[in-house]
Design an enzyme around this catalytic site. Sequence first.
Site, short mmCIF file in Angstrom:
data_model
loop_
_atom_site.label_atom_id
_atom_site.label_comp_id
_atom_site.label_asym_id
_atom_site.label_seq_id
_atom_site.Cartn_x
_atom_site.Cartn_y
_atom_site.Cartn_z
N ASP A 1 47.14 30.10 31.14
CA ASP A 1 46.25 30.96 31.25
C ASP A 1 46.22 32.26 29.88
O ASP A 1 47.42 32.60 29.80
CB ASP A 1 46.29 32.07 32.52
CG ASP A 1 45.00 32.11 33.21
OD1 ASP A 1 44.33 32.74 32.83
OD2 ASP A 1 45.10 31.77 34.35
N ASP B 1 40.73 33.90 30.58
CA ASP B 1 40.41 34.69 31.70
C ASP B 1 39.22 35.81 31.20
O ASP B 1 39.29 36.13 30.27
CB ASP B 1 41.64 35.66 32.05
CG ASP B 1 41.42 36.35 33.22
OD1 ASP B 1 41.53 35.81 34.25
OD2 ASP B 1 41.33 37.91 33.32
N GLU C 1 36.58 31.18 31.85
CA GLU C 1 36.09 31.72 33.16
C GLU C 1 34.78 32.52 32.76
O GLU C 1 35.03 33.69 32.41
CB GLU C 1 37.09 32.89 33.63
CG GLU C 1 36.65 32.99 35.27
CD GLU C 1 37.62 34.22 35.57
OE1 GLU C 1 38.20 34.82 34.86
OE2 GLU C 1 37.44 34.64 36.87
N HIS D 1 42.40 30.95 43.09
CA HIS D 1 43.32 32.18 43.30
C HIS D 1 42.35 33.40 43.71
O HIS D 1 42.90 34.25 44.18
CB HIS D 1 44.61 32.28 42.51
CG HIS D 1 43.98 32.88 41.18
ND1 HIS D 1 42.94 32.10 40.43
CD2 HIS D 1 44.09 33.82 40.60
CE1 HIS D 1 43.01 32.75 39.51
NE2 HIS D 1 43.41 33.85 39.50
N ASP D 2 41.09 33.31 43.44
CA ASP D 2 40.28 34.39 43.59
C ASP D 2 39.19 34.41 44.73
O ASP D 2 38.70 35.21 45.10
CB ASP D 2 39.35 34.62 42.26
CG ASP D 2 40.53 34.88 41.09
OD1 ASP D 2 41.28 35.63 41.37
OD2 ASP D 2 39.96 34.76 40.05
C1 NOJ Z 1 40.14 36.69 36.81
C2 NOJ Z 1 41.10 36.13 37.29
O1 NOJ Z 1 41.14 34.95 38.00
C3 NOJ Z 1 41.90 37.33 38.53
O2 NOJ Z 1 42.62 36.83 39.44
C4 NOJ Z 1 42.12 38.64 37.80
O3 NOJ Z 1 42.38 39.74 38.81
C5 NOJ Z 1 40.72 39.11 36.72
N1 NOJ Z 1 40.21 37.88 36.15
C6 NOJ Z 1 41.34 40.22 35.79
O4 NOJ Z 1 42.24 39.40 34.96
#
Ligand code: NOJ
Length: 537
Positions: free
Chosen positions: A101, A203, A269, A336-337
């Site tokens: 990441d 990210d 992302e 994970h989100d």
């Molecule tokens: C996306 C990540 O997947 C998430 O877990 C994170 O909180 C935010 N970006 C900020 O980095």
Amino acid sequence: MTQSQLFWWHTGIVYQVYPRSFNDTNGDGIGDLPGVIEKLDYLQQLGIDAIWLSPFFPSPMKDFGYDVADYCDVHPMFGDLATFDKLIAEAHQRHIKIIIDWVPNHTSTEHPWFIESRSSRDNPKRDWYIWRDAKPDGSLPNNWGSIFGGQAWTFDETSGQYYFHQFDPAQPDLNWRNPNVKAAMLDTLRFWLRRGVDGFRMDVVYMIWKHPDMPDQPLAPDAIPRNENDIFSTQQQLYAYDYEGVHEIMREIRATLAEFGEDKIAIGEVWLPLEKRLQYLGNNDELHMPFNFDLIGDWDWRYVKPFNAAKIRQLVDAYDAALPDFATPNYVIGSHDIPRIASRLGSEARARVAAMLLLTLRGIPTIYNGEEIGMVNGVIPPDKVQDPQGIRLGAIHTRDQCRTPMQWDNSTYAGFSTVEPWLPVNQDFPQRNVATQQMQPDSMWALYHQLIQIRRNHAALTLGTYQSLASPEDTFVYMREYNQEKFLVLLNFSDEARTITLPHGGTILISTSLNRTGEVDDEIMLHGNEGILIKLG
Ligand code: NOJ
């Protein structure tokens, strides 16, 4: 595409490891890199091609590693650089790629760059972050809201200015318009490429380029805030990301990877609508793979999509048609989100249909750790909420629920750790765990394993064309074809049985309930929430 241009990701499967919750080997209740090494044989057996590791860098863990205090090291709780080198070597021995990441939009407030930057207005690193005065009337520099809730500005008493943070106040945004920031950040890519990583998951990479003047955002008509602390959702996001000029930076990022070979992947992302998202492919000179979250819907859970056959067909058709020939498609159903797919869909049977969908579409599937055993959302008591989004927007929004420890076996703490883990283990672990499911011929694990093996053995399911077919309501049927080999995927998203007419007969290779095989003629009845893969001919 010629054979020489074929890279691993054209046929590969990515498996996301959230290191904190994967496997704890040093008895501190938090997963670590030796824990990932220990499970490499498991991952090889499952049949994946690449691991994407969520952050393991030094960090005060205000956003569990997405607040990086040093881009070029390993947090001692996860191991050290030697452990990381070992992980790469051991993974590569097993033909597994390592993708890490990269968090380019913001650092931690504890990053030395920010410590310098905030020390005074004339520090050479002041401009490495986004500092602004209050407006003449004393109000905040602009009206922008933070994604985690509240304002996107925090006042610094020492220097008397505000700094900008799209996420938590502990995650100040870097100023990518400063060439020194860009150079330093591109160097962090080189640091890991030299250590042998195979690519990066980047990210919120589309957020690094904002309007230089940061004007107020107009209000979004009819927007409903997530709670009284939510400003971000009430505004039209015109200026905070995906701003003019961003693609030039994407090209520089890609060129940096290319210094180390054409086979280093840039996965981004990018939570944007299809047309905007595909622009991040550039002319095959930006990201290889802006994540496709169409099967999820939105990062804002309120807009996460229910599985609806007609809608999914429409999304897949549109994506498939819009992708340029050079691009590899990709699909994601969990991370994970986002709440766990099994919980979102409400039953394991439906999660099985989602697994068949994920593993029979074109391009790269990403499997989030635990999906292969059908893990469900954890129940996090309000006083145990750790995620900053849950703290600022309320327990209902906490991402802790999809980050509970991996369930390996039925021993105490599910074999994840010998001590109480950082988040509670799901109550269902005595039944739902890897060891138990590996013994059960009809388990979710068995389904994932078999689907992956079938996918690996048939180029039609990786490189083949995709064509959706007309089918009864609540079903989604598509053909995958490559060099005379034809597969039909039949998915029933309803609770009721559905009868489907086939172009011609074939052989059932697998059903999501793992209890049907054999020949079929030109008609087949699918049970409620059942998926079937047929080899035609
Ligand atoms: C996306 C990540 O997947 C998430 O877990 C994170 O909180 C935010 N970006 C900020 O980095």
